[in-house]
Design a protein around this motif. Structure first.
Motif, PDB file in Angstrom:
ATOM      1  N   ALA A  79      -6.819   9.458  31.252  1.00 14.91           N
ATOM      2  CA  ALA A  79      -7.603  10.376  31.774  1.00 14.91           C
ATOM      3  C   ALA A  79      -7.613  10.578  33.255  1.00 14.91           C
ATOM      4  CB  ALA A  79      -9.052  11.001  30.784  1.00 14.91           C
ATOM      5  N   ILE A  80      -8.079   9.579  33.716  1.00 11.71           N
ATOM      6  CA  ILE A  80      -8.114   8.765  35.092  1.00 11.71           C
ATOM      7  C   ILE A  80      -7.482   9.458  36.071  1.00 11.71           C
ATOM      8  CG2 ILE A  80      -9.112   6.326  36.828  1.00 11.71           C
ATOM      9  CD1 ILE A  80     -10.761   5.468  34.554  1.00 11.71           C
ATOM     10  N   CYS A  81      -6.176   8.475  35.347  1.00  7.98           N
ATOM     11  CA  CYS A  81      -5.105   8.722  36.459  1.00  7.98           C
ATOM     12  C   CYS A  81      -4.837  10.437  37.128  1.00  7.98           C
ATOM     13  CB  CYS A  81      -3.858   7.698  36.107  1.00  7.98           C
ATOM     14  SG  CYS A  81      -3.974   5.934  36.245  1.00  7.98           S
ATOM     15  N   GLN A  82      -5.247  11.164  35.373  1.00  7.63           N
ATOM     16  CA  GLN A  82      -4.718  12.268  35.862  1.00  7.63           C
ATOM     17  C   GLN A  82      -5.650  12.388  36.926  1.00  7.63           C
ATOM     18  OE1 GLN A  82      -1.489  13.701  33.852  1.00  7.63           O
ATOM     19  NE2 GLN A  82      -1.810  15.261  35.196  1.00  7.63           N
ATOM     20  N   THR A  86      -0.957   8.331  45.020  1.00  9.44           N
ATOM     21  CA  THR A  86      -1.005   6.839  45.157  1.00  9.44           C
ATOM     22  C   THR A  86      -2.652   6.488  44.619  1.00  9.44           C
ATOM     23  OG1 THR A  86      -0.610   6.825  47.305  1.00  9.44           O
ATOM     24  CG2 THR A  86      -2.134   4.888  46.982  1.00  9.44           C
ATOM     25  N   ILE A  87      -2.363   5.858  43.129  1.00  3.47           N
ATOM     26  CA  ILE A  87      -3.593   5.239  42.643  1.00  3.47           C
ATOM     27  C   ILE A  87      -3.917   3.585  42.935  1.00  3.47           C
ATOM     28  CG2 ILE A  87      -3.794   4.439  40.179  1.00  3.47           C
ATOM     29  CD1 ILE A  87      -1.924   6.774  39.530  1.00  3.47           C
ATOM     30  N   PRO A  88      -5.359   4.199  43.692  1.00  4.87           N
ATOM     31  CA  PRO A  88      -6.025   2.138  43.948  1.00  4.87           C
ATOM     32  C   PRO A  88      -5.533   1.591  41.964  1.00  4.87           C
ATOM     33  CG  PRO A  88      -7.212   4.196  44.394  1.00  4.87           C
ATOM     34  CD  PRO A  88      -6.081   4.604  43.508  1.00  4.87           C
ATOM     35  N   GLU A 145      -3.238  -5.666  39.818  1.00  5.43           N
ATOM     36  CA  GLU A 145      -4.696  -5.278  40.246  1.00  5.43           C
ATOM     37  C   GLU A 145      -4.834  -5.328  41.759  1.00  5.43           C
ATOM     38  OE1 GLU A 145      -9.280  -6.762  39.352  1.00  5.43           O
ATOM     39  OE2 GLU A 145      -7.298  -7.901  38.980  1.00  5.43           O
ATOM     40  N   ASN A 146      -5.854  -4.643  42.455  1.00  2.92           N
ATOM     41  CA  ASN A 146      -5.117  -5.504  43.862  1.00  2.92           C
ATOM     42  C   ASN A 146      -4.226  -4.715  45.085  1.00  2.92           C
ATOM     43  OD1 ASN A 146      -8.808  -5.576  43.990  1.00  2.92           O
ATOM     44  ND2 ASN A 146      -7.734  -7.613  43.160  1.00  2.92           N
ATOM     45  N   THR A 147      -3.730  -3.973  44.045  1.00  2.00           N
ATOM     46  CA  THR A 147      -2.719  -2.805  44.709  1.00  2.00           C
ATOM     47  C   THR A 147      -2.807  -1.507  44.800  1.00  2.00           C
ATOM     48  OG1 THR A 147      -1.274  -2.900  43.274  1.00  2.00           O
ATOM     49  CG2 THR A 147      -1.097  -4.734  44.251  1.00  2.00           C
ATOM     50  N   ASN A 148      -1.697  -1.106  45.416  1.00  2.00           N
ATOM     51  CA  ASN A 148      -1.683   0.786  45.043  1.00  2.00           C
ATOM     52  C   ASN A 148      -0.877   0.992  44.709  1.00  2.00           C
ATOM     53  OD1 ASN A 148      -4.513   0.751  46.396  1.00  2.00           O
ATOM     54  ND2 ASN A 148      -3.259   0.867  48.973  1.00  2.00           N
ATOM     55  N   LEU A 149      -0.708   1.967  43.840  1.00  2.00           N
ATOM     56  CA  LEU A 149       0.812   2.543  42.935  1.00  2.00           C
ATOM     57  C   LEU A 149       0.947   3.743  43.448  1.00  2.00           C
ATOM     58  CD1 LEU A 149       2.156   2.081  39.571  1.00  2.00           C
ATOM     59  CD2 LEU A 149       1.792   4.636  40.639  1.00  2.00           C
TER      60      LEU A 149
END
Length: 76
Positions: free
Chosen positions: A20-23, A32-34, A69-73
């Motif tokens: 839900a957070i990503c959507q 971009t998802i941190p 973790e600690n990257t951006n997708l």
């Protein structure tokens, strides 16, 4: 249109369903998802480096991606 089918943040010991957070991020226009506790928290396994995996669909098919973790997708 991007539809998130499943997104998980955590370790092999414990993880969070962050679908839900990503959507919500995508619906707000982000591509971009941190990948960090501030965005995808609470921290599911304190003191351990987390991983992130996402499965989503686009107009061109289904995509699966992962990162640490600690990257951006960046969505394709």
């Amino acid at each position: 249109v991007v539809k998130v089918l499943q997104a998980v943040y955590g370790t092999t010991k414990n993880g969070n369903d962050v679908t839900a957070i990503c959507q919500a991020l995508i619906n707000q226009g982000n591509n971009t998802i941190p990948v960090n506790n501030a965005v995808l928290g609470p921290d599911p396994d304190v003191g351990t480096v987390k991983s992130f995996g996402i499965l989503y669909t686009t107009g061109q098919g289904t995509v699966q991606r992962a990162c640490q973790e600690n990257t951006n997708l960046v969505l394709l």
